[in-house]
Write an enzyme that holds these catalytic residues in place. Structure first.
Site, PDB file in Angstrom:
ATOM      1  N   HIS A 151      11.807  30.288  28.263  1.00  0.00           N
ATOM      2  CA  HIS A 151      12.247  30.251  29.666  1.00  0.00           C
ATOM      3  C   HIS A 151      12.959  31.526  30.108  1.00  0.00           C
ATOM      4  O   HIS A 151      13.285  31.687  31.277  1.00  0.00           O
ATOM      5  CB  HIS A 151      13.146  29.037  29.895  1.00  0.00           C
ATOM      6  CG  HIS A 151      12.382  27.749  29.869  1.00  0.00           C
ATOM      7  ND1 HIS A 151      11.950  27.122  31.003  1.00  0.00           N
ATOM      8  CD2 HIS A 151      11.914  27.007  28.825  1.00  0.00           C
ATOM      9  CE1 HIS A 151      11.278  26.030  30.668  1.00  0.00           C
ATOM     10  NE2 HIS A 151      11.241  25.941  29.357  1.00  0.00           N
ATOM     11  N   ASP A 359      15.774  38.303  34.935  1.00  0.00           N
ATOM     12  CA  ASP A 359      15.761  36.838  35.020  1.00  0.00           C
ATOM     13  C   ASP A 359      14.372  36.369  34.612  1.00  0.00           C
ATOM     14  O   ASP A 359      13.375  36.969  35.037  1.00  0.00           O
ATOM     15  CB  ASP A 359      16.042  36.410  36.481  1.00  0.00           C
ATOM     16  CG  ASP A 359      16.808  35.087  36.579  1.00  0.00           C
ATOM     17  OD1 ASP A 359      16.699  34.273  35.649  1.00  0.00           O
ATOM     18  OD2 ASP A 359      17.495  34.882  37.594  1.00  0.00           O
TER      19      ASP A 359
HETATM   20  C1  GDG Z   1      16.763  29.626  33.087  1.00  0.00           C
HETATM   21  C2  GDG Z   1      16.285  31.070  33.267  1.00  0.00           C
HETATM   22  C3  GDG Z   1      14.388  30.256  34.657  1.00  0.00           C
HETATM   23  C4  GDG Z   1      22.363  25.969  40.678  1.00  0.00           C
HETATM   24  N1  GDG Z   1      23.536  25.755  41.262  1.00  0.00           N
HETATM   25  C5  GDG Z   1      23.601  24.441  41.498  1.00  0.00           C
HETATM   26  C6  GDG Z   1      22.435  23.848  41.035  1.00  0.00           C
HETATM   27  N2  GDG Z   1      21.687  24.821  40.532  1.00  0.00           N
HETATM   28  C7  GDG Z   1      20.342  24.635  39.950  1.00  0.00           C
HETATM   29  C8  GDG Z   1      19.341  25.304  40.829  1.00  0.00           C
HETATM   30  C9  GDG Z   1      18.212  25.626  39.867  1.00  0.00           C
HETATM   31  C10 GDG Z   1      18.930  25.778  38.528  1.00  0.00           C
HETATM   32  O1  GDG Z   1      20.241  25.252  38.687  1.00  0.00           O
HETATM   33  C11 GDG Z   1      19.070  27.242  38.125  1.00  0.00           C
HETATM   34  O2  GDG Z   1      17.841  27.709  37.693  1.00  0.00           O
HETATM   35  P1  GDG Z   1      17.494  29.265  37.632  1.00  0.00           P
HETATM   36  O3  GDG Z   1      16.058  29.396  37.364  1.00  0.00           O
HETATM   37  O4  GDG Z   1      17.904  29.907  38.905  1.00  0.00           O
HETATM   38  O5  GDG Z   1      18.398  29.910  36.489  1.00  0.00           O
HETATM   39  P2  GDG Z   1      18.888  29.568  34.951  1.00  0.00           P
HETATM   40  O6  GDG Z   1      19.871  28.465  34.939  1.00  0.00           O
HETATM   41  O7  GDG Z   1      19.396  30.865  34.425  1.00  0.00           O
HETATM   42  O8  GDG Z   1      17.555  29.103  34.158  1.00  0.00           O
HETATM   43  C12 GDG Z   1      15.572  31.234  34.596  1.00  0.00           C
HETATM   44  C13 GDG Z   1      14.829  28.840  34.313  1.00  0.00           C
HETATM   45  O9  GDG Z   1      15.543  28.807  33.067  1.00  0.00           O
HETATM   46  C14 GDG Z   1      13.639  27.887  34.208  1.00  0.00           C
HETATM   47  O10 GDG Z   1      12.690  28.325  33.294  1.00  0.00           O
HETATM   48  O11 GDG Z   1      13.881  30.278  35.977  1.00  0.00           O
HETATM   49  O12 GDG Z   1      15.095  32.564  34.731  1.00  0.00           O
HETATM   50  O13 GDG Z   1      17.399  31.989  33.181  1.00  0.00           O
HETATM   51  O14 GDG Z   1      17.306  24.563  39.793  1.00  0.00           O
HETATM   52  O15 GDG Z   1      19.010  24.426  41.866  1.00  0.00           O
HETATM   53  N3  GDG Z   1      22.178  22.532  41.152  1.00  0.00           N
HETATM   54  C15 GDG Z   1      23.127  21.763  41.735  1.00  0.00           C
HETATM   55  N4  GDG Z   1      24.328  22.277  42.172  1.00  0.00           N
HETATM   56  C16 GDG Z   1      24.598  23.595  42.081  1.00  0.00           C
HETATM   57  O16 GDG Z   1      25.682  24.035  42.479  1.00  0.00           O
HETATM   58  N5  GDG Z   1      22.914  20.450  41.874  1.00  0.00           N
END
Ligand code: GDG
Length: 449
Positions: A151, A359
């Site tokens: 991921h 990312d």
């Molecule tokens: C890893 C990889 C890859 C965020 N703030 C809140 C909240 N979130 C949720 C978002 C989103 C998730 O968390 C974050 O996902 P990301 O993809 O942006 O980033 P990582 O956590 O670093 O994830 C990344 C991912 O894995 C999947 O393969 O895309 O590159 O680093 O869904 O909505 N959710 C809630 N409150 C918040 O304040 N409920």
């Protein structure tokens, strides 16, 4: 198999409760249908738990001790692998005493599968915490189909090659039949590292090793687009979005950042670019408000404490220098929001700024697009996010170029309605055509062979 089970302990109700997320909703129906199991850590150190059923899925907990949490999880996973795989943008801490716990915990995960399944049942392993599991499963049960998905990015071989255990990691991953990445770049980097640090041969998509063929592919993850669209389109969320803007003092332009508080996300550079905009454009003072949500993360790792201090210093500087009685330039929230609140922010924000230095994908970018149900809104997106490979009609930027980023923020604020709609239409089509269900189906088709 994933580091975490899709459950969390609910102290008040005194029972396990499902913890929702994109990966869980995409896989749950498939696991229920195929009577599959999910193997993972339940999220509490030293907790020993027998397998149980929740939401129609057999949950198989793997125990991790408090000491292993420090050395395996905070140490090897998040002190060594995480910065190394994100282009070593922070010092990569390496300790010989972190490696053994990584091997031991990976073996425990593999053993859980071996005792839970028949020798020929397929297994799909997720992410950087479990890179040795494919080979461990292959050694014990050579005939099963094994898939792996990373991921986070896989770095260029010149960076990966610093790792003292590079051969072990490559051999661990090559135990799989299929290895998936978010981007073509990561898939290429891995294939090259495999040829350098093992005896694997062959083209990037199809490696040969020890008499087996290993498929290396890029399958970008996505979101439950329909669910985000439906939630964002509800009257309650529309009302909440209007209310949020009013409560923020009805700024002319509302900008938003949402990230785990992580040094890979470029929150500090984004704030400095916003500061630059306020310096050079006095006319925008009082007109633009920036909401930054920074979800607490990995607070036990030193680099995370450092970046938090840096971000909070910057927020204080900007608000101290430019703030007025009737206007706070940066609203900074160091907490996690309820899903509905997050979606209301997506609906309220004219401009979403996503500026990671590296990312794997970045799901927030896709969620913002899905929530723009009225077809407006501007996405500023780092070229170093995996998402930029598909979302090329966003305003794509190099986040290291502070003046360039400040220029792009100004452009985003002032982008005309026509161009906003043109770009957003294209972006919405991309996340509608390719959602997390498509992703899971594609990946599982490869894993099952
Ligand atoms: C890893 C990889 C890859 C965020 N703030 C809140 C909240 N979130 C949720 C978002 C989103 C998730 O968390 C974050 O996902 P990301 O993809 O942006 O980033 P990582 O956590 O670093 O994830 C990344 C991912 O894995 C999947 O393969 O895309 O590159 O680093 O869904 O909505 N959710 C809630 N409150 C918040 O304040 N409920």
């Amino acid at each position: 198999m994933a580091n975490r089970l899709p459950v969390a302990w609910d102290d008040i109700a005194d029972r396990w409760a499902p913890s929702p997320g994109g990966l869980v909703s995409a896989l749950a129906p498939i696991l229920v249908d195929r009577r599959g199991a999910w193997v993972g850590w339940p999220g509490i150190a030293d907790r020993e738990e027998e397998p149980f059923r929740l939401e129609g899925i057999r949950q198989v907990p793997v125990t991790i001790s408090a000491e292993e949490f420090t050395d395996y999880y905070e140490g090897f996973c998040n002190g060594t692998i995480w910065p190394l795989y994100h282009d070593a943008i922070r010092p990569v801490e390496m300790h010989r005493h972190w490696w053994r716990p990584y091997v031991v915990v990976n073996q425990r995960f593999a053993d859980a599968v071996i005792s839970e399944t028949a020798v020929d049942e397929p297994v799909w392993v997720q992410d950087y915490q479990l890179q040795l599991v494919p080979a461990m499963l292959r050694a014990a049960t050579p005939d099963r189909r094994i898939g792996f998905f990373l991921h986070i990015p896989f770095p260029p071989v010149e960076i990966f090659g610093r790792l003292p255990w590079r051969r072990e990691i490559i051999a661990g991953l090559l135990g799989a039949d299929v290895i998936g990445f978010h981007t073509r770049q990561s898939a290429r980097n891995f294939a090259r590292a495999a040829r350098v640090f093992s005896t694997a041969t062959g083209p990037a998509g199809q490696l040969s090793w020890q008499g087996r063929t290993i498929t290396v592919e890029s399958v970008p993850i996505s979101i439950d687009t329909a669910e985000f669209k439906a939630l964002a389109g509800s009257p309650e969320i529309a009302d909440a979005a209007v209310r949020f803007r009013r409560e923020l003092g009805s700024p002319r332009h509302l900008m938003l950042g949402v990230d785990r508080l992580d040094y890979t996300k470029g929150i500090d550079l984004r704030l400095r670019a916003f500061q630059t905009v306020l310096e050079r454009r006095p006319d925008l003072r009082g007109q633009v408000t920036f909401v930054q949500v920074a979800v607490p993360s990995r607070a036990g790792v030193e680099e995370y404490q450092i970046i938090r201090d840096q971000i909070e210093l910057l927020v204080g500087r900007i608000n101290g220098e430019f703030g007025r009685r009737d206007w706070v330039p940066v609203h900074y929230l160091h907490r996690s929001l309820a899903r509905e609140e997050l979606v209301a922010y997506y609906r309220a924000a004219d401009v979403m700024v996503i500026t990671p230095l590296r990312d794997g994908m970045n799901l927030v970018a896709k969620e913002y697009i899905a929530c723009r149900v009225d077809g407006t809104g501007v996405l500023v997106l780092s070229e170093f996010a995996g998402a930029a490979e598909q979302l090329d009609r966003a305003l794509v930027v190099n986040p290291y170029d502070l003046d360039g980023l400040a220029d792009t923020i100004e452009r985003a604020i002032e982008l005309g309605a026509g161009e906003q709609r043109d770009r957003m239409r294209y972006l919405r089509r991309a996340v509608t055509r390719w959602d997390v269900y498509g992703w899971a189906e594609r990946c599982l088709d490869s894993v099952l062979g």
